[in-house]
Design an enzyme around this catalytic site. Structure first.
Site, PDB file in Angstrom:
ATOM      1  N   ARG A   1      85.658  63.335   3.536  1.00  0.00           N
ATOM      2  CA  ARG A   1      84.505  63.248   4.445  1.00  0.00           C
ATOM      3  C   ARG A   1      84.420  64.484   5.344  1.00  0.00           C
ATOM      4  NH1 ARG A   1      85.987  57.763   7.027  1.00  0.00           N
ATOM      5  NH2 ARG A   1      84.062  57.892   8.240  1.00  0.00           N
TER       6      ARG A   1
ATOM      7  N   ARG B   1      72.436  64.267   6.888  1.00  0.00           N
ATOM      8  CA  ARG B   1      73.766  64.803   6.581  1.00  0.00           C
ATOM      9  C   ARG B   1      73.717  65.926   5.555  1.00  0.00           C
ATOM     10  NH1 ARG B   1      76.810  59.821   7.912  1.00  0.00           N
ATOM     11  NH2 ARG B   1      79.036  60.112   7.696  1.00  0.00           N
TER      12      ARG B   1
ATOM     13  N   LYS C   1      80.641  58.960  17.374  1.00  0.00           N
ATOM     14  CA  LYS C   1      79.193  58.694  17.357  1.00  0.00           C
ATOM     15  C   LYS C   1      78.905  57.208  17.570  1.00  0.00           C
ATOM     16  CE  LYS C   1      78.361  60.563  13.262  1.00  0.00           C
ATOM     17  NZ  LYS C   1      79.704  61.050  12.872  1.00  0.00           N
TER      18      LYS C   1
ATOM     19  N   ARG D   1      91.624  53.992  13.399  1.00  0.00           N
ATOM     20  CA  ARG D   1      90.416  53.261  13.830  1.00  0.00           C
ATOM     21  C   ARG D   1      90.383  51.851  13.219  1.00  0.00           C
ATOM     22  NH1 ARG D   1      84.627  56.030  13.142  1.00  0.00           N
ATOM     23  NH2 ARG D   1      85.178  56.134  10.930  1.00  0.00           N
TER      24      ARG D   1
ATOM     25  N   ARG E   1      88.081  50.115   8.041  1.00  0.00           N
ATOM     26  CA  ARG E   1      87.044  50.475   7.073  1.00  0.00           C
ATOM     27  C   ARG E   1      87.679  50.993   5.789  1.00  0.00           C
ATOM     28  NH1 ARG E   1      82.517  54.148   9.952  1.00  0.00           N
ATOM     29  NH2 ARG E   1      82.771  55.239   7.969  1.00  0.00           N
TER      30      ARG E   1
HETATM   31  P1  AMP Z   1      79.495  56.780   8.545  1.00  0.00           P
HETATM   32  O1  AMP Z   1      79.606  55.356   8.992  1.00  0.00           O
HETATM   33  O2  AMP Z   1      78.339  57.497   9.187  1.00  0.00           O
HETATM   34  O3  AMP Z   1      80.786  57.548   8.664  1.00  0.00           O
HETATM   35  O4  AMP Z   1      79.153  56.730   6.976  1.00  0.00           O
HETATM   36  C1  AMP Z   1      80.040  56.130   6.061  1.00  0.00           C
HETATM   37  C2  AMP Z   1      79.712  56.593   4.657  1.00  0.00           C
HETATM   38  O5  AMP Z   1      78.379  56.192   4.309  1.00  0.00           O
HETATM   39  C3  AMP Z   1      79.721  58.107   4.441  1.00  0.00           C
HETATM   40  O6  AMP Z   1      81.013  58.623   4.217  1.00  0.00           O
HETATM   41  C4  AMP Z   1      78.821  58.230   3.221  1.00  0.00           C
HETATM   42  O7  AMP Z   1      79.498  57.816   2.042  1.00  0.00           O
HETATM   43  C5  AMP Z   1      77.748  57.188   3.514  1.00  0.00           C
HETATM   44  N1  AMP Z   1      76.647  57.772   4.301  1.00  0.00           N
HETATM   45  C6  AMP Z   1      76.289  57.436   5.578  1.00  0.00           C
HETATM   46  N2  AMP Z   1      75.239  58.155   5.984  1.00  0.00           N
HETATM   47  C7  AMP Z   1      74.935  58.987   4.945  1.00  0.00           C
HETATM   48  C8  AMP Z   1      73.947  59.992   4.753  1.00  0.00           C
HETATM   49  N3  AMP Z   1      73.073  60.320   5.722  1.00  0.00           N
HETATM   50  N4  AMP Z   1      73.918  60.622   3.547  1.00  0.00           N
HETATM   51  C9  AMP Z   1      74.784  60.315   2.572  1.00  0.00           C
HETATM   52  N5  AMP Z   1      75.753  59.391   2.692  1.00  0.00           N
HETATM   53  C10 AMP Z   1      75.819  58.732   3.862  1.00  0.00           C
END
Ligand code: AMP
Length: 208
Positions: A166, A88, A13, A127, A155
Site C-alpha cells: 500500500r 488515489r 485520515k 491498528r 483489518r
Molecule cells: P483505505 O481504507 O483507504 O486504506 O482503503 C483500503 C483499500 O481499499 C485500499 O488499499 C485499496 O485496495 C482500496 N481502495 C480504497 N480507496 C481506493 C481508491 N480510491 N482507489 C483504488 N482502491 C481503493
C-alpha cells in the site's frame, strides 16, 4: 465545505475524519469504508474488489470512480462532503474533476496528512478497530478500553506485507495526483506525527 483528506495509509485520515465530522456536518465518503461494506455484503463490487484489497493493491479505477460518482449524486452531499482515500490515481482525479465541473461545484481544500514511512508500518500493524462503534485504536499508542478489548479486530490488509504494498502504491500512484490540485492552489500540508489531538489542532488551523 468540500474537501479531500489525502495522505498515506495509516496517516490518521479515518481518525481525523471522525473528529472533523463532529464539527462540520458534511457527508463522509471513504472509498475504503464503502469497499469494505461491499466486500462484507458480498455484492458484485465487493467480490471484484476483495482480492486487490487483501493484497494492498488498488481496486481498478473504473469500479471506484463509478462508486464515488454515484455517491456524490446523493442528496446528503449537496451541502458538502469529505472525500477520504479518493482520488488515489491521476485518472481518478480527472474523473472527479470532470464530475464536479459538470455539477458546477468547486473543491475548497485538499488536506494532506504527512507521516514518514517508518512510522506508517508501526501504526498500521498495531491498528485495531471496534466493529461495533467503528472506533480506531492502536495496541501501543491508543489502547482500547478493557470493555472493548475482546471484540477489536484487525483489518485484513493491515499486515506488514500488505502495508508495504500500500505504501508503494501511495508513492507510485497516489502522490502524482497532488500537482493536479496544487495547480488549483487548494493543497494544504499538515504534519500528521504526534498525538491525535495535536494533529486535529493543526488540521483545524489549516482549514482556517
Ligand atoms: P483505505 O481504507 O483507504 O486504506 O482503503 C483500503 C483499500 O481499499 C485500499 O488499499 C485499496 O485496495 C482500496 N481502495 C480504497 N480507496 C481506493 C481508491 N480510491 N482507489 C483504488 N482502491 C481503493
Amino acid at each position: 465545505m468540500r474537501m479531500i483528506l489525502f495522505g498515506p495509509p495509516g496517516a490518521g485520515k479515518g481518525t481525523q475524519a471522525a473528529r472533523l465530522l463532529e464539527r462540520f456536518k458534511v457527508a463522509h465518503l471513504s472509498t475504503g469504508d464503502m469497499l469494505r461494506a461491499a466486500v462484507k455484503a458480498q455484492s458484485a463490487l465487493g467480490t471484484a474488489a476483495e482480492g486487490y484489497m487483501k493484497r494492498g493493491e488498488l481496486v481498478p479505477d473504473q469500479l471506484v470512480c463509478d462508486l464515488v460518482v454515484e455517491r456524490l449524486a446523493q442528496d446528503d452531499c449537496r451541502l458538502g462532503f469529505m472525500l477520504d482515500g479518493f482520488p488515489r490515481t491521476v485518472p481518478q482525479a480527472h474523473a472527479l474533476g470532470a464530475t464536479l465541473d459538470k455539477a458546477g461545484i468547486a473543491l475548497d481544500l485538499v488536506l494532506v496528512l504527512e507521516v514518514p514511512d517508518d512510522l506508517i508500518v508501526e501504526r498500521i500493524t498495531g491498528r485495531r478497530t471496534d466493529p461495533v462503534t467503528g472506533a480506531i485504536y492502536h495496541l501501543r499508542f491508543n489502547p482500547p478500553p478493557a470493555e472493548v478489548a475482546d471484540r477489536i479486530v484487525q483489518r485484513a490488509d493491515d499486515t506488514e506485507e500488505a502495508c508495504r504494498t500500500r505504501l508503494a502504491k501511495y508513492h507510485g500512484e497516489t502522490t502524482p495526483v497532488l500537482p493536479y490540485f496544487e495547480a488549483k492552489g487548494i493543497v494544504r500540508k499538515v504534519d500528521g506525527v504526534g498525538p491525535p489531538d495535536e494533529v486535529t489542532a493543526r488540521v483545524l488551523a489549516a482549514i482556517g
